[in-house]
Each structure stands twice: as C-alpha cells, then as structure tokens.
Design a protein around this motif. Structure first.
Motif, PDB file in Angstrom:
ATOM      1  N   VAL A 147       0.725  -1.140   0.023  1.00 39.94           N
ATOM      2  CA  VAL A 147       0.003  -0.040  -0.183  1.00 39.94           C
ATOM      3  C   VAL A 147       0.881   1.368   0.087  1.00 39.94           C
ATOM      4  O   VAL A 147       1.943   1.334   0.630  1.00 39.94           O
ATOM      5  N   SER A 148       0.281   2.255  -0.713  1.00 37.74           N
ATOM      6  CA  SER A 148       1.146   3.404  -0.731  1.00 37.74           C
ATOM      7  C   SER A 148       1.252   4.056   0.443  1.00 37.74           C
ATOM      8  O   SER A 148       0.391   4.144   1.326  1.00 37.74           O
TER       9      SER A 148
ATOM     10  N   PHE B 170      -2.969   4.085  -2.835  1.00 33.88           N
ATOM     11  CA  PHE B 170      -3.306   2.736  -3.867  1.00 33.88           C
ATOM     12  C   PHE B 170      -2.589   1.663  -3.400  1.00 33.88           C
ATOM     13  O   PHE B 170      -1.723   1.671  -2.454  1.00 33.88           O
TER      14      PHE B 170
ATOM     15  N   THR C  84      -0.156  -1.766  -4.902  1.00 30.46           N
ATOM     16  CA  THR C  84       0.471  -2.433  -5.630  1.00 30.46           C
ATOM     17  C   THR C  84       0.384  -4.005  -5.339  1.00 30.46           C
ATOM     18  O   THR C  84       0.627  -4.358  -4.169  1.00 30.46           O
TER      19      THR C  84
ATOM     20  N   GLY D 156       0.660  -3.144 -11.090  1.00 30.34           N
ATOM     21  CA  GLY D 156       1.554  -2.069 -10.428  1.00 30.34           C
ATOM     22  C   GLY D 156       2.834  -2.535  -9.723  1.00 30.34           C
ATOM     23  O   GLY D 156       3.679  -1.913  -9.292  1.00 30.34           O
TER      24      GLY D 156
ATOM     25  N   LEU E 201       6.320  -5.383  -8.532  1.00 31.46           N
ATOM     26  CA  LEU E 201       7.716  -5.602  -9.077  1.00 31.46           C
ATOM     27  C   LEU E 201       7.406  -7.218  -9.443  1.00 31.46           C
ATOM     28  O   LEU E 201       6.837  -7.865  -8.796  1.00 31.46           O
ATOM     29  N   PRO E 202       8.141  -7.632 -10.836  1.00 32.90           N
ATOM     30  CA  PRO E 202       8.017  -8.733 -11.095  1.00 32.90           C
ATOM     31  C   PRO E 202       8.717  -9.768 -10.155  1.00 32.90           C
ATOM     32  O   PRO E 202       9.824  -9.552  -9.497  1.00 32.90           O
TER      33      PRO E 202
ATOM     34  N   PRO F 133       2.976  -5.130 -15.989  1.00 36.80           N
ATOM     35  CA  PRO F 133       1.822  -4.651 -14.892  1.00 36.80           C
ATOM     36  C   PRO F 133       0.786  -3.771 -15.523  1.00 36.80           C
ATOM     37  O   PRO F 133       1.072  -3.012 -16.520  1.00 36.80           O
ATOM     38  N   ILE F 134      -0.181  -3.820 -14.949  1.00 39.39           N
ATOM     39  CA  ILE F 134      -1.385  -2.782 -15.112  1.00 39.39           C
ATOM     40  C   ILE F 134      -1.314  -1.789 -14.067  1.00 39.39           C
ATOM     41  O   ILE F 134      -0.562  -1.947 -13.112  1.00 39.39           O
ATOM     42  N   PRO F 135      -1.981  -0.534 -13.919  1.00 40.62           N
ATOM     43  CA  PRO F 135      -1.816   0.465 -13.138  1.00 40.62           C
ATOM     44  C   PRO F 135      -2.168  -0.396 -11.557  1.00 40.62           C
ATOM     45  O   PRO F 135      -3.002  -1.189 -11.615  1.00 40.62           O
ATOM     46  N   PRO F 136      -1.615   0.349 -10.511  1.00 45.60           N
ATOM     47  CA  PRO F 136      -1.648  -0.270  -9.206  1.00 45.60           C
ATOM     48  C   PRO F 136      -3.289  -0.213  -8.760  1.00 45.60           C
ATOM     49  O   PRO F 136      -4.257   0.397  -9.420  1.00 45.60           O
TER      50      PRO F 136
ATOM     51  N   VAL G 168      -6.118   2.871  -8.837  1.00 43.80           N
ATOM     52  CA  VAL G 168      -5.847   3.896  -9.991  1.00 43.80           C
ATOM     53  C   VAL G 168      -6.908   3.391 -10.955  1.00 43.80           C
ATOM     54  O   VAL G 168      -6.728   2.543 -11.449  1.00 43.80           O
TER      55      VAL G 168
ATOM     56  N   SER H 281       6.298   5.901  -3.557  1.00 40.18           N
ATOM     57  CA  SER H 281       4.890   5.444  -3.946  1.00 40.18           C
ATOM     58  C   SER H 281       4.042   6.810  -3.394  1.00 40.18           C
ATOM     59  O   SER H 281       3.237   7.237  -4.061  1.00 40.18           O
ATOM     60  N   SER H 282       4.606   7.560  -2.268  1.00 41.62           N
ATOM     61  CA  SER H 282       3.920   8.642  -1.713  1.00 41.62           C
ATOM     62  C   SER H 282       3.780   9.715  -2.921  1.00 41.62           C
ATOM     63  O   SER H 282       2.818  10.297  -3.219  1.00 41.62           O
TER      64      SER H 282
ATOM     65  N   LEU I   8      -0.647  11.209  -9.341  1.00 38.56           N
ATOM     66  CA  LEU I   8      -1.875  10.681  -9.637  1.00 38.56           C
ATOM     67  C   LEU I   8      -2.953  11.503  -9.057  1.00 38.56           C
ATOM     68  O   LEU I   8      -3.884  11.937 -10.031  1.00 38.56           O
TER      69      LEU I   8
ATOM     70  N   HIS J  51       7.678   0.458 -13.850  1.00 38.84           N
ATOM     71  CA  HIS J  51       7.387  -0.775 -13.165  1.00 38.84           C
ATOM     72  C   HIS J  51       6.141  -0.843 -12.577  1.00 38.84           C
ATOM     73  O   HIS J  51       5.396  -1.916 -11.992  1.00 38.84           O
ATOM     74  N   THR J  52       5.489   0.420 -12.035  1.00 38.83           N
ATOM     75  CA  THR J  52       4.208   0.751 -11.525  1.00 38.83           C
ATOM     76  C   THR J  52       3.028   0.658 -12.538  1.00 38.83           C
ATOM     77  O   THR J  52       2.050   1.044 -12.044  1.00 38.83           O
ATOM     78  N   GLY J  53       3.366   0.551 -13.855  1.00 35.62           N
ATOM     79  CA  GLY J  53       2.506   0.297 -14.714  1.00 35.62           C
ATOM     80  C   GLY J  53       1.638   1.449 -15.191  1.00 35.62           C
ATOM     81  O   GLY J  53       0.623   1.686 -15.575  1.00 35.62           O
ATOM     82  N   LEU J  54       2.539   2.824 -14.780  1.00 38.00           N
ATOM     83  CA  LEU J  54       1.627   3.945 -15.086  1.00 38.00           C
ATOM     84  C   LEU J  54       2.332   4.732 -15.986  1.00 38.00           C
ATOM     85  O   LEU J  54       1.858   5.779 -16.331  1.00 38.00           O
TER      86      LEU J  54
END
Lengths: 526, 107
Positions: free
Chosen positions: A352-353, A399, A401, A420, A422-423, A439-442, A445, B66-67, B73, B97-100
């Motif tokens: 979580v961010s 958000f 990931t 979102g 890491l692999p 990844p798609i967005p987290p 989002v 992330s913040s 966003l 990497h965050t898909g953004l």
C-alpha cells in the motif's frame, strides 16, 4: 507522562548554582580587596606627598629667620655697637616669631654676652650658655641649637658664619605651650595631623610641636627635610580621607555589585538548569511515548500478517517481513497464501502506498478482500479486477501494488497477474532471472486496462521469490540495477528457503532503508 | 543527548513558471513521504489559478517513491491532464514498473 516536575523552591540552589555563587563571591572578594589595596596605595601616596609639602613649607620659614639674624650680625660687625644692635633688632625683627635675640662676642675660647633684645634667652637662664657656645663653630647654615625646655618651650638658633667677625647672633623662637599645635581649619594643612621633630629621632625630647598625642599612631608618613644644620622630621597622619570619595567607595561598590551579580548569576543558572532538566524529562517522556506508540502499531501490523503459513506436499514455503528502519511509521506491505485445495493455492504480495496507521488499515482491508476473492476460485486477473473496485485513490488517499499468482503444484505451473507490482524472481539451477509479468496500474488507480495473465511453466526445484520494492529500491540506483542485486543474493546456496530469505533480507537491508519489506519464497521440492 | 538533531528529511521543492494557460512545475530533490505535503501545498496554489495545462519538469528530481506517485496521480485526477517531462532513468523505471506509463504521460 511524569507528574509536573515538582516545582523546586526558586531560591534553592543546585550544585551548579552553589558553584556559581562560590566562584562569584571569590571573584568579588578579590576585586574588592584589589580596590581596597588600590585605595590604600593612593591614600598613602597622597599622604606622603602632603607630608613632604608640609615639611618643606615649614622648613621654608627658616631662611627668613636666618636673614634677619644675618642682617643683625652685619649691623653689629659694622658698628661694633651693642646698643645699635639692640635698636636694630627692636626695629626689624618679627617679634611674633623670635622672642629673644642676643649678641655674643667670641674671644679665644670664651664667649661673652654683649647685648639682649626681647626676653632673656632661656639658654642663659638655664645656665647652658657656656657649654653651648664652646661647641659652636663657624658655619654657613643657621645652627639650630635644640629645644629648650621651659614654659613655653623654645627653639634656639645661632648665626655664626665663616669670616673674620667675632660676633655671634643668637635668637630663640617660641614653641606652642606643651608643644600642642592647633591647625586652623582654613589652613592648607587642615587635612593632616602631624608631629614635628628636630633631627631624625622621633623622641619626646626632640618633639617640637604636634597636633595629636605622640607617638603618632595608625597610618602615617615620615618625612625629613633639611633645617639649617640639622633636619626637621615630620610625621603626618590623615585627619580626613585624602583620596577622593569615589576611590574610597570603590571597594564597597565592587563588593555589593559583585555580590549582587553573583546572586543574580546563581539564580539564573539555577533557573536555566531547571528548565534544561525539565526539557530533558519531557524529551525522555516523548521518546518513551513514541516507542510505546510504535510498538502498538507494530503489534497491530504483526497481527494483520499471516501467522503460520499453510503447508503443501511437494512445496517449501517461507515468508519474511521487515518493518523498516527505526524511527519511521509502519508500512503497508503484506503477503498471503490462500489454499484452494491440496494441489493449488493462491499467493499474494502487496504494497500500500505511503506509511502509517491509515496505510496499514487499507492493507488490512485489501488483504481480507483478496482472500475472499481468491477463495471464490477466481483467476488472478479476475481477483485483481475485483480488488480494483474496493479501493479508490481519490477517495481513500492510497493505492496498492499487488502481485497475485495461482500455483498448481503438480503441473509445476504458476499463473501470474500484476497490478503495478515488481516482477517475481525465479531461481533455478543456480541462476536467477526475472519473470515477465507486465503490470497494469496499481489497485485504486482508475484504468480501463484489464490485467494480463501470464501462465509460466517452471522447472523442477524452482524457487519463486515475490517481494515488495522496499527490498530493492535505493536512492541513486535504477530498479534494474537493484533487482540485479536481488538476483545475485538469491543465487546463494542455502539449506532452506527460510534461511535463504533471512540472508537475502539481511544482505539487502544492510543500509537500513526506511521502507518496509515483505518477501515470499515458494519452492518446489521436486 | 547533547542536542536535538532534526531528522534527516528528504526534501523537494517546486519552482513554478506560469503564464496563464500553462503552468510548469519544476520538482527538485527527493519526493517521498516526508516532502510530499510541502510540494502538494505549492502545487495547490498553482492549481488555484486554474491553468489549462500542468507540466512537471522532472529533470532535477532524484528520487520518487509511492507517496510521490500517489500525489502526482491525485493531481492528475484533479486537473485531468498532466505531462511529465525530462524524467531521469531512475524515475522513468519507477513509473514503468508501476504500470503507470500510460496514465502519467512521460515525454
């Protein structure tokens, strides 16, 4: 919170305050002493100066006396007439000073009295004349004969200069009754008391006159000045303070001022040190409150993470959580294993961010939501799609990931979907590589992109590592570089998955990053 | 403890060049949880002038976590369209990497 530091009486001094007082008073004492010494020195110097001036002034009266006697002698020598001498003296001599003048003639060893003006010489009355005149020799200075006792006492002078004259002029002046001198208030000598002696020795027989009882006691100065063929010695003592008032007040000023400053200083030091102690106590209380709060938060988070991981035949599973460096808020990382049946399970690693209690709360709600969706049997991509409906960055402020994978143990297969995150890293045959999981967005989002699912076939004894960015993210380094370090650490030989995870974590968190870390290791045992 | 030392805080600042229609915000330093709030406040004052386009110059941005991404966003959600220019390789990789990469337009 400790109860209000019991207010100490403001006047109570702690050791440092006492030290300040002691030092301050010592310094004050020294300064005052120095001021007293300086004052005394200055007084003594002034006294000595005044004594010298007074003595010089007094002895300065002698030349006048001598010139009068010399004139009379000249008259006698010129006229050879005692009667003219007598008349000259009567006309010219200052009676207030000299009360008796007489003319003597020296012939061979005898000296005879020829004439007298004024009162009879005491010298004659006492019968010392013959003895005295036997000793008188020609001298250019006025010869002071000595103090003659009597009432009042007298001082005698003989004028007998070198030359052809056979005459001697002898005079006597009157001294104060009982030799007590009264100094008028207006006199320039009014600041002093003094005693005047004839000669160097300060004996009562040598005393000419004095304004105070002799010998002079207390602070005094002694000065001798030439007086005819002998000296006049003056002993002076101050009647009033000679130095200016400020000089005398200086020791008091230094004393009071210094003491006042010392007390103020001590009180100030006491006050400041009390404040300091209070601040230290507050700091201590705050620090302990903070660690208390942090340990509550950690306990909370710990309870939100899975306890014992489920076990599966043919798999070795381990997980580690690292909370982040001391002094930072708790993070929102998590991992989860949700069994579907004996051969299949879903694993999830998420982040979580942000940080703090709110992030942890969001983590808890997503975690339990994801468990629910997984238990319903959905594929990873669908699980992510469902999860996305439960979180909105604009509303919840966070958000997340999420990496979601479903493992089929028998088929050596894993289906992975990534929002979102890491692999994962695959370790097999001593080498580590990054699995493709675009990844798609987290979660949280808004996006219209559906999650991609990758189905990956894995070799025997493969180890899958899923982790959060806290493990690899470093300032000044790209993620690619960082993941490279992870791969390197993952290739290490190890007795168990758990041991390997421990060594990976200890390696990669050596510089104590602030972000928290979740690390999940899933290994096929065959 | 002799004295209280302030914690080493990452810091970021926003320098704004605005000419009415377009606002360019230059982010400097490290954008993480400790510096996000201050930067957000500065962006809000820019947003108050309702620019048509919001452009972020990331050439001086060394780090973003992330913040920081969340903040960008949220601003993107509020304004509708933002552009991120001159991002460093580090920042680029984080966004990818965050898909953004699609949501936060990198130019």
């Amino acid at each position: 919170m400790p109860d209000e530091a019991s207010p100490e009486a403001w006047w109570k001094l702690r050791p440092i305050g006492i030290a300040v007082v002691v030092v301050g008073l010592v310094i004050t004492g020294v300064l005052s002493w120095v001021a007293v010494e300086a004052n005394n020195r200055s007084s003594s110097a002034l006294l000595a100066l005044q004594a010298r001036l007074t003595a010089s002034a007094l002895s300065g009266a002698l030349p006048a006396v001598q010139s009068q006697l010399a004139d009379a002698l000249t008259v006698a020598t010129a006229t050879n007439s005692p009667s003219i001498f007598t008349r000259f003296v009567a006309d010219n001599v200052d009676r207030s000073k000299l009360v008796s003048e007489s003319l003597w003639e020296r012939t061979g060893h005898n000296t005879t009295l020829l004439a007298t003006a004024g009162s009879e010489p005491e010298l004659v009355r006492e019968g010392d004349a013959a003895a005295f005149f036997a000793t008188v020799q020609p001298k250019s200075e006025l010869q002071v004969t000595g103090i003659l006792a009597g009432s009042p006492p007298r001082l005698g002078y003989a004028e007998y200069p070198p030359g052809a004259s056979r005459y001697i002029v002898y005079a006597e002046s009157r001294l104060p009754a009982s030799k007590h001198l009264v100094i008028p208030k207006a006199s320039p000598y009014a600041q002093l008391n003094f005693a005047l002696y004839l000669g160097h020795k300060l004996t009562s027989s040598n005393l000419i006159e004095s304004s105070v009882p002799t010998p002079v006691k207390g602070e005094h100065a002694v000065v001798s000045v030439p007086f005819g063929n002998t000296v006049l010695t003056l002993v002076a003592s101050p009647r009033t303070a000679l130095a200016p008032g400020a000089s005398e007040a200086l020791p008091w000023i230094a004393g009071f001022g210094g003491s006042a400053l010392t007390i103020i200083g001590a009180l100030l030091v006491g006050y400041l040190s009390r404040r300091r102690r209070l601040a230290d106590e507050l700091n201590l209380a705050l620090t302990s409150l903070y660690s208390e709060q942090r340990s509550i938060a950690e306990t909370l988070q710990h309870s939100l993470l899975p306890g014992d991981l489920p076990t599966f035949e043919g798999m070795e599973i381990a997980a580690r959580y690292w909370p982040g460096a001391q002094g930072v808020d708790i993070g929102g990382d998590w991992y989860d294993i949700i069994p579907l049946d004996e051969q299949r399970f879903v694993f999830i690693v998420g982040d979580v961010s942000g940080r703090g209690i709110r992030a942890a709360a969001v983590m808890a709600s997503i975690r339990f939501a994801s468990r629910g969706f997984a238990l319903e049997g959905h594929a990873p991509a669908v699980i992510l799609k469902q999860l996305a409906k439960t979180l909105d960055l604009a509303v919840d402020g966070h958000f997340a990931t999420v990496l979601c994978g479903r493992v089929d143990i028998g088929r050596h297969e894993v289906t992975v979907a990534n929002a979102g995150h890491l692999p994962p890293v695959l370790v097999s045959d001593g080498s580590a590589s990054v699995l493709a999981a675009p990844p798609i967005p987290p979660i949280g989002v808004a996006t219209s992109t559906p999650a991609e699912e990758s189905i990956i076939q894995l070799p025997s004894n493969a180890l899958l590592l899923a982790y959060t960015d806290g493990l690899v993210e470093r300032r000044g380094e790209t993620l690619e570089e960082a993941i490279g370090r992870l791969r390197h650490a993952a290739m290490r030989d190890s007795t168990s998955v758990d041991a390997l995870l421990a060594s990976i974590i200890s390696d990669l968190t050596m510089n104590a990053p602030t972000d928290d870390v979740a690390l999940l290791g899933i290994k096929w045992t065959n | 403890m002799d004295e209280l030392k302030p914690e080493q805080a990452a810091s970021a600042s926003a320098e704004v060049v605005a000419d009415g229609r377009e606002a360019v915000i230059r982010l400097v330093g490290e954008l993480d949880i400790t510096s996000v709030d201050a930067v957000r406040a500065e962006i809000n004052t820019v947003l108050a002038a309702s620019p048509e386009r919001l452009i972020f110059d990331l050439s001086a941005l060394e780090f973003m976590d992330s913040s920081g991404i969340a903040m960008l966003l949220i601003v993107a959600g509020a304004v509708g369209r933002i552009e991120l220019r001159h991002a460093s390789p580090i920042v680029c990789q984080v966004i990818e990497h965050t898909g953004l990469a699609g949501t936060l337009r990198l130019t």
